[in-house]
Design an enzyme around this catalytic site. Structure first.
Site, mmCIF file in Angstrom:
data_model
loop_
_atom_site.group_PDB
_atom_site.id
_atom_site.type_symbol
_atom_site.label_atom_id
_atom_site.label_comp_id
_atom_site.label_asym_id
_atom_site.label_seq_id
_atom_site.Cartn_x
_atom_site.Cartn_y
_atom_site.Cartn_z
ATOM 1 N N HIS A 128 -8.045 -5.123 -1.128
ATOM 2 C CA HIS A 128 -6.858 -4.506 -0.715
ATOM 3 C C HIS A 128 -6.141 -5.396 0.471
ATOM 4 C CE1 HIS A 128 -3.859 -1.171 -0.576
ATOM 5 N NE2 HIS A 128 -4.262 -0.897 0.678
ATOM 6 N N SER A 153 0.801 -1.108 -0.093
ATOM 7 C CA SER A 153 -0.001 -0.056 -0.075
ATOM 8 C C SER A 153 0.731 1.215 -0.192
ATOM 9 C CB SER A 153 -0.920 -0.077 1.157
ATOM 10 O OG SER A 153 -2.117 0.918 1.083
#
Length: 350
Positions: A320, A207
Site C-alpha cells: 500500500h 487510498s
C-alpha cells in the site's frame, strides 16, 4: 520532563506543535507551533533541546532543533538547499472555505514562475484516510505538478484529523457525502480566480483519496483527467479482502455488508462508474493488503465497459505504501506517469 509534566508532539490544523501537559491538573501548554510537519522526538539530558525531523513547503526534509530557553527553532541540516536553489519549490497560499458549521482549510500551490496574466490548469489532490490530513509538509507529487505548470489545490474536508474528534467523525457513514461537497466547494472557490482555467481540471488521490477520485468521476464530468491510486472501489468486496475492513469498515460504514447492503451500494464508486467519462489512470501495488489489487481491477473493468479512456498500471510486489516506500524505479515510474497523464489531457499554462 519531570514527575508531573510530560512533553509531547501533536498535530493541529495541518501543522506540528510541541506541548506540555501537567498530569495533575491536566493543563496543556503550547511550547511551539508553526507551519511545518515534524516527527520523532529526541531530547538532551538537560531537557533544553528538542530534535525532530522537519518538513515544510519551502525546505523539504531536514532536522530541526527547538531551544526551550530561547523559544527558537532552527534547522541544523541543509540537505536540500542546493537542489531547491536550482529548482525552486512551489509558491503557496492558505485559504478557507466555510460550509455549514465547519471551516475547511485548504492550500493552493503555484508554479515558481507563476504569471497571473496566464491561465493555468488546476489539479485537486485528495489525502488518504479518511482520518488523515494534509498540511504544511513537502509532498513530491504535489511539488512535481506545481513546478511543471499546474496549480495544485489540496484541502482537509470533514473527516480529516488535526481538527478535533468531532470534525474527524463527520465522515463516518457519510463517505462520498459532505466530504465530497467540501472538496467541490474548495474547487469552486479557486475557480473564481481569473488565472484558473475551469475547462482544464484534474483530480488525483490515493487510498481514501483514490476512493474519492473514483467517486468524483462517477458524480461529475467537470474533471478532464484523473489519476486514481489504490482505490476503495467496491466497499462490499473490500470488506472481505482488505486487511482492516472487517473492523475498520464496520466502524466507518456502520456494519457488515449483510446488515448495511443499501448503504454499501449507495456509497460505493462501483455503483456509479458506468457514468464515468473522465480519462483515468489507475495505479496500484499488486501486494497491497490495505486496498487490495482487486479494487483497482474492478475499477479498470468498469471504466472499460463504460467506454471511458483508462490505463491500469500495476507495480509487482508493491504494498500500500509503494509510492512512498517502494523501489525507486516504481516511484520514478509513477511520478513520470502522473505528470505525463495530466500534461497530455490538461496541457500547460496558456
Amino acid at each position: 520532563m519531570d514527575d508531573e509534566r510530560v512533553l509531547f508532539h501533536a498535530f493541529r490544523a495541518g501543522a506540528s506543535g510541541l506541548y506540555r501537559i501537567d498530569v495533575t491538573t491536566r493543563a496543556v501548554e503550547q511550547l511551539e507551533y508553526g507551519p511545518s510537519l515534524r516527527s520523532g522526538l529526541s531530547v538532551d539530558r538537560a531537557g533544553r533541546y528538542i530534535v525532530q525531523s522537519f518538513s515544510s513547503l519551502e525546505a523539504g526534509d531536514e532536522i530541526s532543533v527547538f531551544d526551550r530557553e530561547t523559544g527558537e527553532t532552527r534547522l541544523v541540516t541543509s540537505w536540500n538547499r542546493a537542489l531547491l536553489e536550482e529548482h525552486p519549490p512551489a509558491r503557496w497560499e492558505r485559504f478557507e472555505v466555510r460550509r455549514d458549521e465547519f471551516t475547511i482549510e485548504a492550500w493552493l500551490l503555484f508554479p515558481p514562475d507563476f504569471d497571473p496574466a496566464k491561465r493555468y490548469p488546476l489539479v485537486l489532490a485528495i489525502h488518504g484516510g479518511p482520518n488523515s490530513f494534509y498540511g504544511y509538509g513537502f509532498d513530491p507529487t504535489r511539488e512535481l505538478l506545481a513546478t511543471n505548470g499546474f496549480l495544485v489545490v489540496y484541502a482537509n474536508p470533514r473527516g480529516s484529523t488535526s481538527y478535533g474528534r468531532r470534525f474527524a467523525q463527520q465522515v463516518r457513514r457519510d463517505w462520498g457525502g459532505q466530504d465530497y461537497l467540501d472538496l467541490m466547494a474548495v474547487v469552486d472557490q479557486v475557480l473564481e480566480r481569473p488565472y484558473v482555467d475551469r475547462e482544464r481540471l484534474g483530480v488525483w488521490g490515493y487510498s481514501y483519496g483514490g476512493y474519492m477520485t473514483a467517486w468524483i468521476i462517477g458524480q461529475t464530468d467537470r474533471f478532464k483527467a484523473a489519476v486514481c491510486g489504490a482505490p476503495a472501489f467496491d466497499l462490499e468486496s473490500m470488506y472481505g479482502t482488505s486487511d482492516i475492513s472487517h473492523v475498520f469498515g464496520e466502524l466507518q460504514w456502520g456494519g457488515p455488508p449483510h446488515a448495511e447492503r443499501e448503504w454499501y451500494e449507495a456509497h460505493s464508486p462501483s455503483t456509479f462508474a458506468h457514468r464515468a467519462r473522465t480519462p483515468t489512470l489507475i495505479v496500484h501495488g499488486e501486494a497491497d493488503e490495505r486496498c487490495p489489487i482487486g479494487q483497482g481491477e474492478q475499477m479498470f473493468v468498469a471504466l472499460v465497459k463504460a467506454g471511458c479512456e483508462v490505463e491500469f498500471v500495476r507495480y509487482p510486489g508493491g504494498s500500500h505504501g509503494v509510492l512512498w516506500e517502494g523501489p525507486s524505479e516504481h516511484r520514478h515510474d509513477f511520478l513520470t506517469r502522473i505528470l505525463d497523464w495530466f500534461r497530455s489531457h490538461l496541457g500547460g499554462p496558456a
